[in-house]
Design an enzyme around this catalytic site. Structure first.
Site, short mmCIF file in Angstrom:
data_model
loop_
_atom_site.label_atom_id
_atom_site.label_comp_id
_atom_site.label_asym_id
_atom_site.label_seq_id
_atom_site.Cartn_x
_atom_site.Cartn_y
_atom_site.Cartn_z
N ARG A 1 -7.29 -0.49 -6.85
CA ARG A 1 -7.58 0.65 -5.96
C ARG A 1 -7.70 1.91 -6.83
NH1 ARG A 1 -4.24 1.26 -0.53
NH2 ARG A 1 -6.19 2.22 0.16
N GLN B 1 -2.14 2.52 9.91
CA GLN B 1 -0.84 2.62 9.23
C GLN B 1 0.15 3.44 10.04
OE1 GLN B 1 -3.81 2.97 7.81
NE2 GLN B 1 -3.81 2.48 5.63
N ASP C 1 -1.89 11.00 -2.31
CA ASP C 1 -2.26 9.94 -3.25
C ASP C 1 -2.59 10.46 -4.64
OD1 ASP C 1 -2.89 8.65 -0.45
OD2 ASP C 1 -2.71 7.04 -1.94
N ARG D 1 0.86 -1.19 0.00
CA ARG D 1 0.00 0.00 0.00
C ARG D 1 0.89 1.23 0.00
NH1 ARG D 1 2.40 2.06 3.74
NH2 ARG D 1 0.83 3.67 3.75
N GLY D 2 0.24 2.41 -0.17
CA GLY D 2 1.01 3.64 -0.36
C GLY D 2 1.08 3.91 -1.86
N ALA D 3 0.83 5.16 -2.24
CA ALA D 3 0.66 5.49 -3.66
C ALA D 3 1.83 5.04 -4.55
CB ALA D 3 0.40 7.00 -3.79
N ASN E 1 -5.41 12.36 0.34
CA ASN E 1 -4.50 11.57 1.16
C ASN E 1 -5.37 10.82 2.17
OD1 ASN E 1 -1.74 10.79 1.85
ND2 ASN E 1 -2.04 11.90 3.76
N LYS E 2 -4.74 10.04 3.00
CA LYS E 2 -5.47 9.19 3.95
C LYS E 2 -6.55 9.97 4.71
CE LYS E 2 -5.18 5.69 4.46
NZ LYS E 2 -6.13 4.85 3.67
#
Ligand code: MRU
Length: 337
Positions: free
Chosen positions: A86, A188, A229, A44-46, A239-240
């Protein structure tokens, strides 16, 4: 620290769902399973999901060549499967488009495709180092920094974006404390950011998301730096979930609010944040905690994985080419020329 390794015939991913309890690597030879790993957030993570998808396209090419299949059709099918994993981070689509340009130009040339995926991976690490250097210049001595989610080595090819800035500032002895939001629902910040920073001996204090405002009110935060993201052409960025609340709090308390991002995260094709597709995830992620049901059975949930912060709340965007200030539409346009 790294989360992605390439072994020529297989992709290795550090299973981030099991951190920090265990460092367990999974081996992938089928692109469909990589797509599933992105969906379930093994990776995960862009930037990291873009890199994983690029390697997955090499696996797809190998399979198609081995099966003597219709190469363009097989590659398009693989690209579509990975693109469906995603929706929010644009790096995924950026990397898939780059791989598509490569296979359209070179055909079923496995070594060219492998080389392109490795280049995407290495370029990301290089960009993160440059982001770190550009961002560290913004950090005052003795800084107490707040971050959200994980925009570190685990979320990228290595080193990290927001955590790259913190890493470089720490090397320059400027960081007195990093406050890591735990980042509900999937934690996270607690599981990954606190873990990464501890491994590097960077001072870190873990807080629950709802404690950030109180810390700011007590004058304990000098700046906030988060990942990204997808950034739209006007500087609005996803973003998150929870990032937007931090930006509002930062503005109220007069605290600088930065996002750190490589240019692979910038999407000039969309004019503003309202065009960013925001992933909705399974409600069980919030109705359960640590494997136990915490919400009553059948309760309605709302679980967007990201939110959009309007550019007006952003002090500056830290990129590999330097720090961008408002007006962001002009700065981003010039940046990508
Ligand atoms: O749902 P996740 O864990 O993939 O979300 C990650 C983030 O929001 C990060 O801040 C973002 O991807 C930037 S990573 C350099």
């Amino acid at each position: 620290m790294e989360a992605i390794r390439w072994e020529h015939d297989a992709l290795l991913l550090l299973d981030q769902t099991r951190l920090p309890a265990s460092e367990h690597w999974l081996r992938y030879i089928d692109y469909r399973e990589v797509s599933q790993a992105i969906k379930t957030m093994v990776v995960r993570g862009a930037p990291a999901i873009g890199i994983a998808a690029a390697y997955a396209m090499v696996l797809a090419a190998r399979e198609s060549i081995h099966n003597n299949a219709d190469f363009p059709a097989a590659m398009s099918q693989a690209k579509a499967a990975l693109a469906a994993s995603r929706p929010t981070a644009v790096n995924l689509f950026w990397a898939l488009d780059r791989m598509e340009c490569c296979w359209k130009a070179c055909g079923p040339d496995l070594s060219r495709l492998e080389n392109e995926a490795c280049t995407i991976h290495l370029e990301d690490i290089r960009m993160n180092r440059a982001i770190g250097e550009a961002g560290a210049a913004l950090i005052p001595k003795g800084a107490r920094v707040l971050t959200h989610c994980n925009a570190g080595a685990l979320a990228t090819g290595g080193y990290g974006t927001a955590l790259g800035v913190i890493r470089e500032a720490h090397t320059q002895r400027k960081v007195s404390m990093v406050y890591a939001d735990e980042t509900r629902p999937l934690l996270q910040g607690a599981r990954l950011t606190a873990y990464e920073l501890l491994q590097d001996n960077i001072p870190v204090t873990l807080i629950c998301d709802n404690m950030a405002g109180c810390l700011m009110a007590q004058g304990e935060i000098d700046l906030i730096v988060v990942g990204c993201d997808r950034m739209a052409a006007n500087g609005d960025f996803a973003n998150k979930i929870g990032t937007y609340s931090l930006a509002v709090l930062a503005r109220h308390h007069g605290i600088p609010f930065y996002t750190a991002l490589p240019s692979s995260t910038i999407d000039l094709a969309i004019p503003d944040g309202s065009h960013i597709p925001v992933e909705q995830r399974d409600g069980n992620e919030i109705a359960c905690f640590a494997g136990r049901q915490t919400g009553p059975a059948g309760v309605r949930t709302w679980n967007p994985s990201f939110d959009v912060t309007p550019h007006e709340l952003l002090t500056a965007a830290i990129t590999e080419q330097g720090v961008l200030y408002p007006p962001f539409d002009k700065a981003l346009h010039d940046h990508l020329l």
